[in-house]
Design an enzyme around this catalytic site. Structure first.
Site, mmCIF file in Angstrom:
data_model
loop_
_atom_site.group_PDB
_atom_site.id
_atom_site.type_symbol
_atom_site.label_atom_id
_atom_site.label_comp_id
_atom_site.label_asym_id
_atom_site.label_seq_id
_atom_site.Cartn_x
_atom_site.Cartn_y
_atom_site.Cartn_z
ATOM 1 N N GLY A 56 5.780 -8.072 3.370
ATOM 2 C CA GLY A 56 4.891 -7.553 2.349
ATOM 3 C C GLY A 56 3.544 -8.240 2.385
ATOM 4 N N GLY A 73 -4.500 -11.061 -0.266
ATOM 5 C CA GLY A 73 -4.502 -12.478 0.052
ATOM 6 C C GLY A 73 -3.176 -13.176 -0.155
ATOM 7 N N GLY A 77 15.539 -6.865 7.086
ATOM 8 C CA GLY A 77 14.495 -7.486 6.293
ATOM 9 C C GLY A 77 13.354 -6.562 5.946
ATOM 10 N N HIS A 78 12.330 -7.176 5.365
ATOM 11 C CA HIS A 78 11.111 -6.449 4.994
ATOM 12 C C HIS A 78 10.002 -7.463 4.779
ATOM 13 C CE1 HIS A 78 8.690 -3.145 3.547
ATOM 14 N NE2 HIS A 78 9.728 -2.329 3.565
ATOM 15 N N SER A 85 4.988 -5.253 -0.179
ATOM 16 C CA SER A 85 5.954 -4.211 0.160
ATOM 17 C C SER A 85 7.416 -4.645 0.127
ATOM 18 C CB SER A 85 5.628 -3.630 1.539
ATOM 19 O OG SER A 85 4.470 -2.829 1.467
#
Length: 461
Positions: free
Chosen positions: A299, A303, A296-297, A58
């Site tokens: 993701g 795995g 921020g982000h 993401s």
């Protein structure tokens, strides 16, 4: 602070969590510091380096949002305009919602869309159009603008807006709008581009603790706008420097006006009891940590896990990439917290839950669900546990191997009357959320990681 100190911490933490390969980068005091450890795959091991490609999950959403801001600057898109101005063929389960959803609703997760549609629409240039057509089957969790609820579908639809406005497939549009002007030459969507370079594969840990390669390597092309980018830690620090700057590329080319870049970091909707942040900007999670604003982000892919955090007021960034689940999540969190503390003196701590309260526990125990997952709360002894599972029918109907389910986690309720909680153990340790109540005061839903689960039964039902 020596580069060796970062390397020592990264190696020790990766070893502690049993992660095959990790890549960490820090931008501090005007320089880049890297620490890479381990291998790309337990089956075909190659050393991980600063240019090794990881699936970012993401974090890709920050590219989709930034590309749309470029189109806003050109006058081709308006954030407050209805999505149907650009994607007139959009059909949703609620016609009124389809008419009202704006571009900004997609970018700050307030469109009222559930998480997403699990569907393979092929690898052709029509993949995203096919995904958007399937959104007619997606449930809605509320009216547009009512609340934030994290949605993969919303960002895939935003990618379709980019396609319609530019006349290009999403991936080519991102290349033209961002990769080329910013000199991002080591970021790719297509597996055919990635496989000619060194790349990491994801891993899952079995019940016996053994790691196996997670397959498929990444999901379908129709999911690219919300999570399909593969890139390196070095490339992500370049992306961070751009967002910490004035809107110019490193060669001086103006990519975005500084005002629009700054607007992406301004709050658009508040978040309640969320580990993701205190508010959402445009494509970014905003969070105050120890009195300092962070942007921020995160993701997750199959795995593989990424954490991307900047501190604009300190011209600082940290990126952490890891290739094993579920422990890649706490690994990345540990790296980010260590970097904030070590380089900036900023301390990030988890809140402390209250002692077990049997009456309050009875209120929240039960089964909750969204379009793809179930969330079950049980009281065991003098503690609360939660379990998040992919629905059996989703797993059975999937054409690909889906990620492993999350084991039960201990959690506790937080002080106050806000029905907030914090997970106290396991891979999600430190994650926060809250329970919601209906008009009569009965617990009717629960939020985790920005996703809403609706109550369907009590634990004893």
């Amino acid at each position: 602070m020596s580069d060796e100190t970062l390397s020592e911490f990264v190696e020790a933490t990766a070893t502690k969590f049993g992660i095959p390969g990790v890549a960490v980068g820090v931008w501090v005091d005007g320089r880049e510091v890297y620490a890479c450890h381990g291998v790309t795959s337990v089956e075909d091991p190659l050393p991980v380096g600063r240019d090794t490609l990881f699936v970012l999950g993401s974090v890709t959403k920050t590219y989709t949002a930034t590309a749309l801001m470029r189109l806003v600057e050109r006058g081709l898109v308006e954030l407050e305009a209805p999505v149907r101005r650009y994607v007139p063929e959009l059909v949703l389960a609620d016609e009124r919602a389809a008419e009202r959803i704006t571009v900004l609703n997609l970018l700050n997760h307030t469109a009222g869309l559930d998480w997403g549609v699990i569907v393979d629409t092929g690898e052709g240039d029509d993949a995203l159009a096919g995904y958007v057509a399937k959104m007619a089957e997606l449930e809605l969790i509320g009216s547009p603008g009512d609340r934030a609820s994290y949605s993969q579908a919303g960002y895939n639809l935003a990618g379709r807006v980019i396609e319609k406005v530019t006349g290009l497939p999403y991936e080519r549009a991102i290349t033209s709008l961002l990769f080329e002007p910013l000199g991002l030459s080591n970021s790719f969507f297509a597996p055919g581009e990635v496989m000619t370079r060194r790349f990491a594969v994801g891993h899952d840990r079995g019940q016996d603790g053994t790691l196996s390669v997670a397959r498929p390597w990444k999901h379908w092309r129709g999911d690219n706008p919300g999570g399909g980018l593969a890139s390196s830690v070095a490339e992500q620090l370049r992306w961070a420097r751009f967002h910490l700057g004035d809107g110019r590329a490193e060669d001086g080319t103006r990519v975005l006006p500084a005002g629009l870049l700054g607007r992406m970091r301004e709050p658009t909707v508040a978040l309640r009891a969320s580990s993701l942040g205190d508010a959402l900007g445009v494509g970014w999670f905003l969070r105050d940590v120890d009195g300092v604003r962070t942007v921020g982000h995160g993701g997750s892919a199959n795995g593989q896990f990424a954490e991307f955090l900047t501190v604009p007021g300190r011209d600082f960034a940290v990126v952490s990439l890891s290739n094993a689940g579920p422990d890649g999540i706490p690994f990345n969190q540990a790296v980010v917290r260590w970097a904030l503390q070590t380089y900036l003196g900023v301390t990030d701590r988890d809140p402390e839950p209250i002692p077990y309260d049997e009456a309050r526990a009875r209120e929240v125990t039960g089964r909750y669900e969204n379009d793809a997952m179930t969330f079950t709360v049980t009281a065991e002894g003098e503690g609360l546990r939660l379990e998040v599972l992919i629905k059996p029918e989703i797993r059975a109907g999937a054409d690909i191997e889906l990620p492993a389910d999350h084991a039960p986690f201990d959690f506790g309720l937080l002080p106050g009357d806000g029905d907030e909680y914090v997970i106290t153990g396991g891979a999600f340790k430190g994650q926060r959320g809250f329970f919601t109540r209906d008009a009569g005061g009965t617990v009717a839903g629960v939020d985790l990681a920005g996703r809403l689960f609706t109550r369907v039964a009590t634990a004893s039902a």
